[in-house]
Design a protein around this motif. Structure first.
Motif, PDB file in Angstrom:
ATOM      1  N   GLN A  25      56.935  19.504  27.327  1.00  0.00           N
ATOM      2  CA  GLN A  25      56.184  20.746  27.471  1.00  0.00           C
ATOM      3  C   GLN A  25      54.964  20.548  28.359  1.00  0.00           C
ATOM      4  O   GLN A  25      54.631  21.422  29.172  1.00  0.00           O
ATOM      5  N   CYS A  26      54.300  19.413  28.230  1.00  0.00           N
ATOM      6  CA  CYS A  26      53.158  19.117  29.109  1.00  0.00           C
ATOM      7  C   CYS A  26      53.600  19.095  30.569  1.00  0.00           C
ATOM      8  O   CYS A  26      52.903  19.632  31.453  1.00  0.00           O
ATOM      9  N   PHE A  27      54.753  18.493  30.844  1.00  0.00           N
ATOM     10  CA  PHE A  27      55.246  18.472  32.220  1.00  0.00           C
ATOM     11  C   PHE A  27      55.556  19.876  32.716  1.00  0.00           C
ATOM     12  O   PHE A  27      55.190  20.239  33.847  1.00  0.00           O
ATOM     13  N   LEU A  28      56.259  20.663  31.924  1.00  0.00           N
ATOM     14  CA  LEU A  28      56.633  22.011  32.359  1.00  0.00           C
ATOM     15  C   LEU A  28      55.399  22.877  32.591  1.00  0.00           C
ATOM     16  O   LEU A  28      55.348  23.647  33.565  1.00  0.00           O
ATOM     17  N   ASP A  29      54.404  22.755  31.724  1.00  0.00           N
ATOM     18  CA  ASP A  29      53.150  23.498  31.928  1.00  0.00           C
ATOM     19  C   ASP A  29      52.482  23.050  33.234  1.00  0.00           C
ATOM     20  O   ASP A  29      51.971  23.887  33.995  1.00  0.00           O
ATOM     21  N   TRP A  30      52.457  21.744  33.462  1.00  0.00           N
ATOM     22  CA  TRP A  30      51.876  21.213  34.703  1.00  0.00           C
ATOM     23  C   TRP A  30      52.649  21.710  35.914  1.00  0.00           C
ATOM     24  O   TRP A  30      52.056  22.049  36.947  1.00  0.00           O
ATOM     25  N   VAL A  32      54.332  24.523  36.296  1.00  0.00           N
ATOM     26  CA  VAL A  32      53.979  25.923  36.579  1.00  0.00           C
ATOM     27  C   VAL A  32      52.666  25.972  37.355  1.00  0.00           C
ATOM     28  O   VAL A  32      52.543  26.679  38.366  1.00  0.00           O
ATOM     29  N   GLU A  33      51.667  25.228  36.887  1.00  0.00           N
ATOM     30  CA  GLU A  33      50.380  25.215  37.581  1.00  0.00           C
ATOM     31  C   GLU A  33      50.519  24.673  39.004  1.00  0.00           C
ATOM     32  O   GLU A  33      49.858  25.150  39.937  1.00  0.00           O
ATOM     33  N   THR A  34      51.377  23.675  39.184  1.00  0.00           N
ATOM     34  CA  THR A  34      51.583  23.084  40.507  1.00  0.00           C
ATOM     35  C   THR A  34      52.273  24.061  41.449  1.00  0.00           C
ATOM     36  O   THR A  34      51.925  24.148  42.641  1.00  0.00           O
ATOM     37  N   ILE A  35      53.246  24.788  40.941  1.00  0.00           N
ATOM     38  CA  ILE A  35      53.924  25.807  41.757  1.00  0.00           C
ATOM     39  C   ILE A  35      52.914  26.815  42.295  1.00  0.00           C
ATOM     40  O   ILE A  35      52.929  27.168  43.484  1.00  0.00           O
ATOM     41  N   VAL A  36      52.010  27.258  41.430  1.00  0.00           N
ATOM     42  CA  VAL A  36      51.002  28.232  41.834  1.00  0.00           C
ATOM     43  C   VAL A  36      50.005  27.606  42.810  1.00  0.00           C
ATOM     44  O   VAL A  36      49.682  28.180  43.866  1.00  0.00           O
ATOM     45  N   ALA A  37      49.515  26.406  42.482  1.00  0.00           N
ATOM     46  CA  ALA A  37      48.506  25.756  43.327  1.00  0.00           C
ATOM     47  C   ALA A  37      49.050  25.427  44.710  1.00  0.00           C
ATOM     48  O   ALA A  37      48.343  25.549  45.710  1.00  0.00           O
ATOM     49  N   GLU A  38      50.317  25.012  44.775  1.00  0.00           N
ATOM     50  CA  GLU A  38      50.925  24.632  46.048  1.00  0.00           C
ATOM     51  C   GLU A  38      51.526  25.822  46.781  1.00  0.00           C
ATOM     52  O   GLU A  38      51.982  25.672  47.919  1.00  0.00           O
ATOM     53  N   GLN A  39      51.544  26.990  46.112  1.00  0.00           N
ATOM     54  CA  GLN A  39      52.141  28.190  46.719  1.00  0.00           C
ATOM     55  C   GLN A  39      53.567  27.905  47.184  1.00  0.00           C
ATOM     56  O   GLN A  39      53.973  28.251  48.304  1.00  0.00           O
ATOM     57  N   TYR A  64      63.976  28.086  29.267  1.00  0.00           N
ATOM     58  CA  TYR A  64      63.879  29.520  29.535  1.00  0.00           C
ATOM     59  C   TYR A  64      62.424  29.988  29.540  1.00  0.00           C
ATOM     60  O   TYR A  64      62.048  30.866  30.334  1.00  0.00           O
ATOM     61  N   ARG A  65      61.602  29.412  28.681  1.00  0.00           N
ATOM     62  CA  ARG A  65      60.180  29.775  28.673  1.00  0.00           C
ATOM     63  C   ARG A  65      59.527  29.345  29.989  1.00  0.00           C
ATOM     64  O   ARG A  65      58.705  30.073  30.553  1.00  0.00           O
ATOM     65  N   PHE A  66      59.905  28.164  30.479  1.00  0.00           N
ATOM     66  CA  PHE A  66      59.370  27.711  31.759  1.00  0.00           C
ATOM     67  C   PHE A  66      59.732  28.683  32.874  1.00  0.00           C
ATOM     68  O   PHE A  66      58.870  29.072  33.688  1.00  0.00           O
ATOM     69  N   LEU A  67      61.009  29.073  32.951  1.00  0.00           N
ATOM     70  CA  LEU A  67      61.444  29.984  34.012  1.00  0.00           C
ATOM     71  C   LEU A  67      60.720  31.322  33.910  1.00  0.00           C
ATOM     72  O   LEU A  67      60.338  31.914  34.935  1.00  0.00           O
ATOM     73  N   GLN A  68      60.516  31.784  32.691  1.00  0.00           N
ATOM     74  CA  GLN A  68      59.795  33.043  32.493  1.00  0.00           C
ATOM     75  C   GLN A  68      58.346  32.917  32.967  1.00  0.00           C
ATOM     76  O   GLN A  68      57.838  33.784  33.696  1.00  0.00           O
ATOM     77  N   GLN A  69      57.676  31.845  32.573  1.00  0.00           N
ATOM     78  CA  GLN A  69      56.273  31.671  32.943  1.00  0.00           C
ATOM     79  C   GLN A  69      56.125  31.452  34.448  1.00  0.00           C
ATOM     80  O   GLN A  69      55.176  31.960  35.066  1.00  0.00           O
ATOM     81  N   ALA A  74      54.262  33.183  39.512  1.00  0.00           N
ATOM     82  CA  ALA A  74      54.628  33.154  40.937  1.00  0.00           C
ATOM     83  C   ALA A  74      55.822  34.080  41.145  1.00  0.00           C
ATOM     84  O   ALA A  74      56.965  33.616  41.242  1.00  0.00           O
ATOM     85  N   PRO A  75      55.584  35.396  41.213  1.00  0.00           N
ATOM     86  CA  PRO A  75      56.691  36.373  41.283  1.00  0.00           C
ATOM     87  C   PRO A  75      57.604  36.164  42.486  1.00  0.00           C
ATOM     88  O   PRO A  75      58.753  36.614  42.477  1.00  0.00           O
ATOM     89  N   TRP A  76      57.104  35.511  43.531  1.00  0.00           N
ATOM     90  CA  TRP A  76      57.892  35.276  44.737  1.00  0.00           C
ATOM     91  C   TRP A  76      58.835  34.091  44.611  1.00  0.00           C
ATOM     92  O   TRP A  76      59.700  33.876  45.464  1.00  0.00           O
ATOM     93  N   LEU A  77      58.688  33.288  43.561  1.00  0.00           N
ATOM     94  CA  LEU A  77      59.384  32.007  43.468  1.00  0.00           C
ATOM     95  C   LEU A  77      60.891  32.184  43.326  1.00  0.00           C
ATOM     96  O   LEU A  77      61.371  32.988  42.544  1.00  0.00           O
ATOM     97  N   GLN A  78      61.620  31.352  44.092  1.00  0.00           N
ATOM     98  CA  GLN A  78      63.066  31.265  43.961  1.00  0.00           C
ATOM     99  C   GLN A  78      63.391  29.895  43.374  1.00  0.00           C
ATOM    100  O   GLN A  78      62.861  28.875  43.834  1.00  0.00           O
TER     101      GLN A  78
END
Length: 414
Positions: A25-30, A32-39, A64-69, A74-78
């Motif tokens: 869970q710590c990795f998945l949370d990290w 998500v933050e990395t996806i946003v920070a790195e755009q 599934y929670r990771f994909l949702q978050q 990052a609504p643009w994320l594929q």
């Protein structure tokens, strides 16, 4: 276009029976933050999402929670996910229609049409920018079992599985090239073992029965801008080529990775080529300790354990401990002595790794006749084997334990 490449999450994996959901869970949370920070525009997950083919409900919820978050932040994320050799292709693909609505494409297995031909178009995923313009084509090829690959016609030397895999990639690349417009890149995904790939000790499963499982880097061809690979847990280049990469697992999956820095990879595409590949280090939520760093005599090990000073942490965040002991012979009370040395310390004893000194074996007894062999009793055999292995007579305690085991076996059989 910016991609993030990750693989081998192994959600649900335990380390010597310790639950690791907190670390995952710590990795998945990290992430998500990395996806946003790195755009990042695209996340590539190159297989082994789960640790086994029948993942727990908790592990599936984590995914599934990771994909949702990730979609919310990052609504643009594929997201493109392929199955690895640990995953169940059908189970991974089951929620695919729902996941597509959240920007995730999941490819679990190869599908054949009524004519028996592989549906190559199903393995080809267009990658679009935030304006909806296709910038690249992704070959999302999951782990291939022998029945998944096409047959190579005609007589040819070599392993038919390896030839079939190479043919499938070649056919998919040709289809991608046919669909590519000017300036669009081809990105390949695969979960496989490449020639000269460095495995992580103790944590990887052979993926094809038999010895022929390593694939040549040449199967990707010059038209592939980047190959996002999964299966090997250590990040590495394939054939020292910058654009053919294993990103490695985000968590250490065995104590052999205690000093290894795990990562995800950021890939920046410039038109049809890769401009830059950048490692992004994954923080370690729970430490792994090896005490001592190399096997040592028991007295030294116990002293080192008693001297351990560790910060107070909740149970789920306490470091895992591997104890490495050099023994002269069997030590029946080994675990009890180690547990006593770490009693009250905020650490989890995961593994005891005993290494025995190699003794010069005693000279073999004279050859025995069949009649003499027939007269041997189990404890005689035990004594002889112990003497050959350790160069001395078996201790009384070992003999008593062996006798007790024999009696218990005889009672159960009766």
């Amino acid at each position: 276009m910016r991609l993030l490449h990750t693989s081998d999450w192994h959600l649900g994996q335990t380390l010597h029976n310790f639950d690791r959901s907190y670390e995952h869970q710590c990795f998945l949370d990290w992430l998500v933050e990395t996806i946003v920070a790195e755009q990042a525009d695209v996340l590539l997950v190159a297989g082994d999402v789960f640790d086994n083919a029948n993942p727990s409900a908790q592990s599936q919820r984590q995914l599934y929670r990771f994909l949702q978050q990730a979609r919310e932040r990052a609504p643009w994320l594929q997201v493109v996910v392929i199955a690895g050799n640990h995953d169940s292709p059908g189970r991974l693909e089951a929620p695919a229609p729902l996941l597509q609505a959240h920007g995730a494409t999941v490819v679990g297995h190869v599908v054949r049409g009524e004519d028996g031909e592989i549906d190559l178009a199903r393995l080809l995923v267009p990658l679009a920018n935030r304006a909806g313009q296709v910038q690249a084509w992704c070959l999302a090829i999951p782990f291939l079992r022998p029945g998944d690959v096409p047959r190579v016609e005609g007589e040819s030397e070599g392993d038919p599985y390896l030839q079939g895999v190479a043919l499938l990639y070649r056919q998919a690349i040709e289809l991608a090239r046919a669909r590519c417009a000017g300036g669009q890149a081809i990105v390949a995904m695969g979960h496989c073992h490449m020639v000269d790939g460095q495995s992580s000790l103790d944590s990887e499963r052979r993926i094809v029965i038999g010895g022929t499982e390593a694939l040549p880097a040449t199967m990707f061809g010059a038209s592939v801008a980047y190959a996002a690979l999964g299966h090997l847990h250590l990040a590495q280049r394939v054939g020292l080529q910058e654009h053919l990469r294993y990103c490695g697992s985000p968590l250490p999956l065995s104590f052999s990775e205690v000093n290894y820095q795990h990562q995800v990879l950021r890939i920046d595409l410039d038109g049809s080529a890769v401009r830059e590949v950048t490692p992004i280090r994954v923080p370690r939520a729970v430490e792994l300790l090896r005490v001592p760093p190399a096997p040592a005599p028991l007295a030294e090990v116990l002293a080192a354990l008693e001297a351990l000073e560790l910060p107070e942490l909740p149970a789920h965040a306490q470091p895992y401990l591997e104890v490495r002991v050099l023994l002269d012979g069997p030590e029946p009370g080994l675990r009890a002595q180690i547990e006593a040395a770490i009693a009250g310390k905020p650490v989890r004893l995961a593994k005891i790794e005993p290494t025995r000194k190699v003794a010069t074996a005693a000279p073999l007894d004279d050859a025995m006749t069949l009649d003499q062999l027939a007269q041997l009793k189990p404890d005689d055999i035990f004594r002889r084997l112990y003497r050959q292995r350790y160069g001395e007579e078996a201790p009384a305690g070992q003999l008593a334990a062996f006798t007790e085991l024999m009696l218990a076996g005889a009672t159960e059989a009766a």
